[in-house]
Design a protein around this motif. Structure first.
Motif, mmCIF file in Angstrom:
data_model
loop_
_atom_site.group_PDB
_atom_site.id
_atom_site.type_symbol
_atom_site.label_atom_id
_atom_site.label_comp_id
_atom_site.label_asym_id
_atom_site.label_seq_id
_atom_site.Cartn_x
_atom_site.Cartn_y
_atom_site.Cartn_z
ATOM 1 N N ILE A 287 56.069 -25.115 46.268
ATOM 2 C CA ILE A 287 57.266 -24.350 45.922
ATOM 3 C C ILE A 287 58.514 -25.145 46.280
ATOM 4 N N THR A 288 59.347 -25.376 45.276
ATOM 5 C CA THR A 288 60.595 -26.119 45.456
ATOM 6 C C THR A 288 61.735 -25.320 44.823
ATOM 7 N N PRO A 289 62.988 -25.683 45.119
ATOM 8 C CA PRO A 289 64.110 -24.956 44.521
ATOM 9 C C PRO A 289 63.994 -24.843 43.003
ATOM 10 N N GLY A 290 64.307 -23.657 42.504
ATOM 11 C CA GLY A 290 64.132 -23.345 41.093
ATOM 12 C C GLY A 290 62.945 -22.440 40.847
ATOM 13 N N LEU A 310 57.655 -27.634 53.489
ATOM 14 C CA LEU A 310 58.027 -26.297 53.949
ATOM 15 C C LEU A 310 59.542 -26.117 53.977
ATOM 16 N N PHE A 311 60.292 -27.170 54.271
ATOM 17 C CA PHE A 311 61.746 -27.049 54.156
ATOM 18 C C PHE A 311 62.141 -26.915 52.687
ATOM 19 N N MET A 312 61.398 -27.562 51.792
ATOM 20 C CA MET A 312 61.643 -27.375 50.362
ATOM 21 C C MET A 312 61.391 -25.923 49.965
ATOM 22 N N SER A 315 64.163 -23.675 51.086
ATOM 23 C CA SER A 315 65.342 -23.958 50.267
ATOM 24 C C SER A 315 65.240 -23.275 48.909
ATOM 25 N N ALA A 316 64.020 -22.997 48.465
ATOM 26 C CA ALA A 316 63.832 -22.260 47.212
ATOM 27 C C ALA A 316 64.197 -20.788 47.365
ATOM 28 N N LEU A 317 64.056 -20.253 48.576
ATOM 29 C CA LEU A 317 64.408 -18.852 48.820
ATOM 30 C C LEU A 317 65.915 -18.632 48.773
ATOM 31 N N ARG A 318 66.690 -19.580 49.287
ATOM 32 C CA ARG A 318 68.152 -19.470 49.280
ATOM 33 C C ARG A 318 68.717 -20.574 48.388
ATOM 34 N N SER A 319 69.109 -21.691 48.998
ATOM 35 C CA SER A 319 69.489 -22.908 48.293
ATOM 36 C C SER A 319 69.396 -24.025 49.311
ATOM 37 N N THR A 320 69.279 -25.251 48.832
ATOM 38 C CA THR A 320 69.173 -26.377 49.754
ATOM 39 C C THR A 320 70.419 -26.485 50.622
ATOM 40 N N TYR A 327 70.342 -24.669 59.200
ATOM 41 C CA TYR A 327 69.661 -25.538 60.162
ATOM 42 C C TYR A 327 70.676 -26.269 61.039
ATOM 43 N N ALA A 328 71.804 -26.669 60.477
ATOM 44 C CA ALA A 328 72.848 -27.309 61.283
ATOM 45 C C ALA A 328 73.362 -26.329 62.342
#
Length: 351
Positions: A287-290, A310-312, A315-320, A327-328
């Motif tokens: 699962i990746t963005p989009g 898993l970070f990808m 990022s698909a749930l919200r946006s990268t 995370y910052a």
């Protein structure tokens, strides 16, 4: 997409080497539902973010002591071999990662404490191999349990050895079905007290099974996400479990996946309309963005590695960009990362 798009800076001192005690004392970063909304809370606050009728979906896989240390003998010479089991193929066969793999040829045998042996039947890339053991079924399970140790993630194992505390710490409250070689770590935060609070809130729960493989820790070496190959993992959703999930959705409840493993299995079993069907087999869903989520509305998960699949996924749930900002924030606020670290509660973007 470029894998480098999912990179971020993480200081070494943010990596947790032990879990919070008690487990539900871990911190919880709530992300969403509004864009860029962040809230610093505790895992114990989880019930306040859920509504009566919402459904928490747990993974009840149980971690086995999948790291084995053996010896290969070749004439007068011998070599120490580390074996990390990652996927069962039959009653006597496992796929595994060997280190150092170059010390082994096809047909050679690895001897383990207690008389257990394994023959190398196949060698693949990245140290992966197919092993046939000298025992099968329950006898093999018992021998692995006696000879092996808990397979701590590499970013912990590099800093300390596994010990008796990890036998309990690296197992979730819901662990019931042996077969995982890595814990579904979001589930590590749950305690009997938290489960009682969720029940009092009117939150429903269900358990499914996805046996997590060691491939979850492998780095993404491709430069583009399309070139990455996911390792398959075996999972099961029964008819009764699927019915519970679909009934909760029909009543207006939100589906909350506890961990990326639960989410990946739910999405693998859902059709285009979001109906979850019984599932028994393997999934290598990536699962990746989009990606359009069909079954899951909210995800509870730990903080993941830079450039990881898993970070990808999150990022698909919200946006990268939004997840990088979250995370910052977590780094700046000294959240604890990875398997023994703190958690996020991520609301999916409304369509």
């Amino acid at each position: 997409m470029r894998v480098s798009d999912f990179d971020f800076d993480l200081p070494e001192d943010r990596i947790a080497l032990r879990p919070a005690r008690p487990r539900d004392a871990a911190r919880l970063l709530v992300i969403g539902p509004e864009e860029n909304a962040l809230e610093d809370r505790s895992v114990r606050d989880l019930p306040s973010f859920l509504a009566p009728g919402d459904l928490l979906v747990f993974n009840d896989t149980k971690v086995i002591p999948a790291r084995l240390f053996g010896t290969r003998t070749r004439g007068p010479a011998s070599a120490k071999i580390e074996v990390m089991l990652h996927k069962r193929e039959s009653a006597s066969e496992w796929r595994a990662f060997l280190r150092p793999a170059k010390k082994l040829n096809l047909g050679e045998t690895i001897a383990f404490p207690g008389g257990l042996e394994a023959t190398v039947e196949e060698k693949g890339e990245g140290g992966e191999a197919g092993l046939r053991f000298s025992l099968a079924g329950p006898e093999l399970d018992a021998a692995i349990a006696a000879a092996g140790e808990m397979p701590l993630p590499p970013y912990i194992a590099r800093k300390r050895a596994a010990d008796d505390e990890d036998l309990a710490d690296y197992q979730t409250l819901h662990a019931a079905e042996p077969g995982a070689v890595a814990a579904p770590t979001a589930g590590l935060h749950f305690t009997p007290a938290l489960m009682a609070a969720l029940e009092a809130r009117g939150v429903v729960t269900v358990r499914l099974t996805l046996h997590v493989g060691a491939g979850t820790f492998l780095p993404v070496t491709a430069e583009d996400t399309e070139a990455h190959r996911m390792h398959a993992e075996r999972g099961e959703i029964t008819e009764a479990e699927a019915a519970t999930i679909n009934e909760a959705r029909a009543r207006g409840g939100r589906i909350v996946a506890v961990g990326t493993t639960s989410l990946r299995l739910l999405e693998s079993a859902a059709d285009e309309a979001g109906t979850v069907h019984p599932f028994h087999g393997e999934t290598d869903i990536f699962i990746t963005p989009g990606y359009r989520f069909r079954a899951v509305d909210i995800l509870m998960t730990n903080f993941h590695l830079p450039r990881s699949t898993l970070f990808m996924l999150v990022s698909a749930l919200r946006s990268t960009d939004e997840m990088k900002r979250a995370y910052a924030h977590a780094v700046a606020e000294k959240y604890r990362f990875y398997s023994y670290g703190d958690a996020c509660l991520i609301f999916g973007n409304p369509e």
